[in-house]
Scaffold this motif. Sequence first.
Motif, PDB file in Angstrom:
ATOM      1  N   LEU A 195       0.722  -1.330   0.044  1.00  0.00           N
ATOM      2  CA  LEU A 195       0.177   0.063   0.102  1.00  0.00           C
ATOM      3  C   LEU A 195       0.970   1.274   0.043  1.00  0.00           C
ATOM      4  CD1 LEU A 195      -3.038  -0.982   2.502  1.00  0.00           C
ATOM      5  CD2 LEU A 195      -3.162  -0.978  -0.168  1.00  0.00           C
ATOM      6  N   SER A 252      -9.971   6.101  11.023  1.00  0.00           N
ATOM      7  CA  SER A 252      -8.824   6.654  10.882  1.00  0.00           C
ATOM      8  C   SER A 252      -9.070   7.631  12.319  1.00  0.00           C
ATOM      9  CB  SER A 252      -8.932   8.018   9.860  1.00  0.00           C
ATOM     10  OG  SER A 252      -8.047   8.673   9.856  1.00  0.00           O
ATOM     11  N   GLU A 256      -8.692  -0.208  -3.494  1.00  0.00           N
ATOM     12  CA  GLU A 256      -8.919  -1.661  -2.881  1.00  0.00           C
ATOM     13  C   GLU A 256     -10.304  -1.812  -2.521  1.00  0.00           C
ATOM     14  OE1 GLU A 256      -6.153  -3.387  -1.960  1.00  0.00           O
ATOM     15  OE2 GLU A 256      -4.766  -1.793  -3.050  1.00  0.00           O
ATOM     16  N   GLY A 257     -11.113  -1.275  -2.830  1.00  0.00           N
ATOM     17  CA  GLY A 257     -12.583  -1.466  -2.545  1.00  0.00           C
ATOM     18  C   GLY A 257     -13.104  -1.607  -1.060  1.00  0.00           C
ATOM     19  N   TYR A 258     -12.230  -0.836  -0.368  1.00  0.00           N
ATOM     20  CA  TYR A 258     -12.633  -0.874   1.082  1.00  0.00           C
ATOM     21  C   TYR A 258     -14.076  -0.149   1.275  1.00  0.00           C
ATOM     22  CZ  TYR A 258      -7.520  -1.364   2.120  1.00  0.00           C
ATOM     23  OH  TYR A 258      -6.393  -1.561   2.188  1.00  0.00           O
ATOM     24  N   GLU A 259     -14.821  -0.827   2.375  1.00  0.00           N
ATOM     25  CA  GLU A 259     -16.172  -0.363   2.677  1.00  0.00           C
ATOM     26  C   GLU A 259     -16.134   0.273   4.038  1.00  0.00           C
ATOM     27  OE1 GLU A 259     -18.909  -3.812   2.191  1.00  0.00           O
ATOM     28  OE2 GLU A 259     -18.429  -4.313   0.226  1.00  0.00           O
ATOM     29  N   VAL A 260     -15.379   0.063   4.897  1.00  0.00           N
ATOM     30  CA  VAL A 260     -15.204   0.787   6.144  1.00  0.00           C
ATOM     31  C   VAL A 260     -13.701   1.211   6.205  1.00  0.00           C
ATOM     32  CG1 VAL A 260     -15.673   0.499   8.452  1.00  0.00           C
ATOM     33  CG2 VAL A 260     -17.042  -0.646   6.982  1.00  0.00           C
ATOM     34  N   VAL A 261     -13.444   2.379   6.615  1.00  0.00           N
ATOM     35  CA  VAL A 261     -12.396   3.018   7.048  1.00  0.00           C
ATOM     36  C   VAL A 261     -12.328   3.723   8.473  1.00  0.00           C
ATOM     37  CG1 VAL A 261     -10.480   4.590   6.304  1.00  0.00           C
ATOM     38  CG2 VAL A 261     -11.624   3.381   4.540  1.00  0.00           C
ATOM     39  N   ILE A 281      -7.000   7.903   1.778  1.00  0.00           N
ATOM     40  CA  ILE A 281      -8.219   7.169   2.200  1.00  0.00           C
ATOM     41  C   ILE A 281      -9.136   6.986   1.044  1.00  0.00           C
ATOM     42  CG2 ILE A 281     -10.142   6.954   3.681  1.00  0.00           C
ATOM     43  CD1 ILE A 281      -8.387   8.059   5.890  1.00  0.00           C
ATOM     44  N   ASN A 282      -9.212   8.075   0.316  1.00  0.00           N
ATOM     45  CA  ASN A 282     -10.249   8.102  -0.945  1.00  0.00           C
ATOM     46  C   ASN A 282      -9.770   7.105  -2.003  1.00  0.00           C
ATOM     47  OD1 ASN A 282     -12.558   9.145   0.055  1.00  0.00           O
ATOM     48  ND2 ASN A 282     -11.505  11.251   0.041  1.00  0.00           N
ATOM     49  N   LEU A 285      -7.731   4.679  -1.573  1.00  0.00           N
ATOM     50  CA  LEU A 285      -7.557   3.270  -1.170  1.00  0.00           C
ATOM     51  C   LEU A 285      -9.072   2.563  -1.247  1.00  0.00           C
ATOM     52  CD1 LEU A 285      -5.015   3.198   1.976  1.00  0.00           C
ATOM     53  CD2 LEU A 285      -4.850   2.290  -0.470  1.00  0.00           C
ATOM     54  N   ILE A 286      -9.903   3.505  -0.734  1.00  0.00           N
ATOM     55  CA  ILE A 286     -11.395   3.028  -1.077  1.00  0.00           C
ATOM     56  C   ILE A 286     -11.758   2.484  -2.407  1.00  0.00           C
ATOM     57  CG2 ILE A 286     -13.751   3.925  -0.976  1.00  0.00           C
ATOM     58  CD1 ILE A 286     -13.066   5.616   1.592  1.00  0.00           C
TER      59      ILE A 286
END
Length: 92
Positions: free
Chosen positions: A18, A75, A68-73, A61-62, A64-65
């Motif tokens: 990452l 921070s 990577e398809g993150y649904e929850v972050v 963060i945006n 990576l969302i």
Amino acid sequence: MNGAPKIGIADVWHPRHLYQDVIGNVGQIPQFGTVGVDPELVEKAMIPCWANYMQWQADAINHLIKQEGYEVVFSHMKWNVGVYGNEERQQW
């Protein structure tokens, strides 16, 4: 402005890939600092550094969302009131 944290190496990222992805797409991690409780230093140095870093983190963060398809972050930023407790704030 502070004691050189290890922000520019992949070792503090998990998973490590990452680091290169974020740096390549968002840019180098900006310096941030804490320079005490002097109101002038806070206004002219700390707040602009925090704002710059916060924008970088939001961009990272945006990215990576999307990437990577993150649904929850989650921070956590603790450089403002959390770092400078009541005693220091009363001096301002």
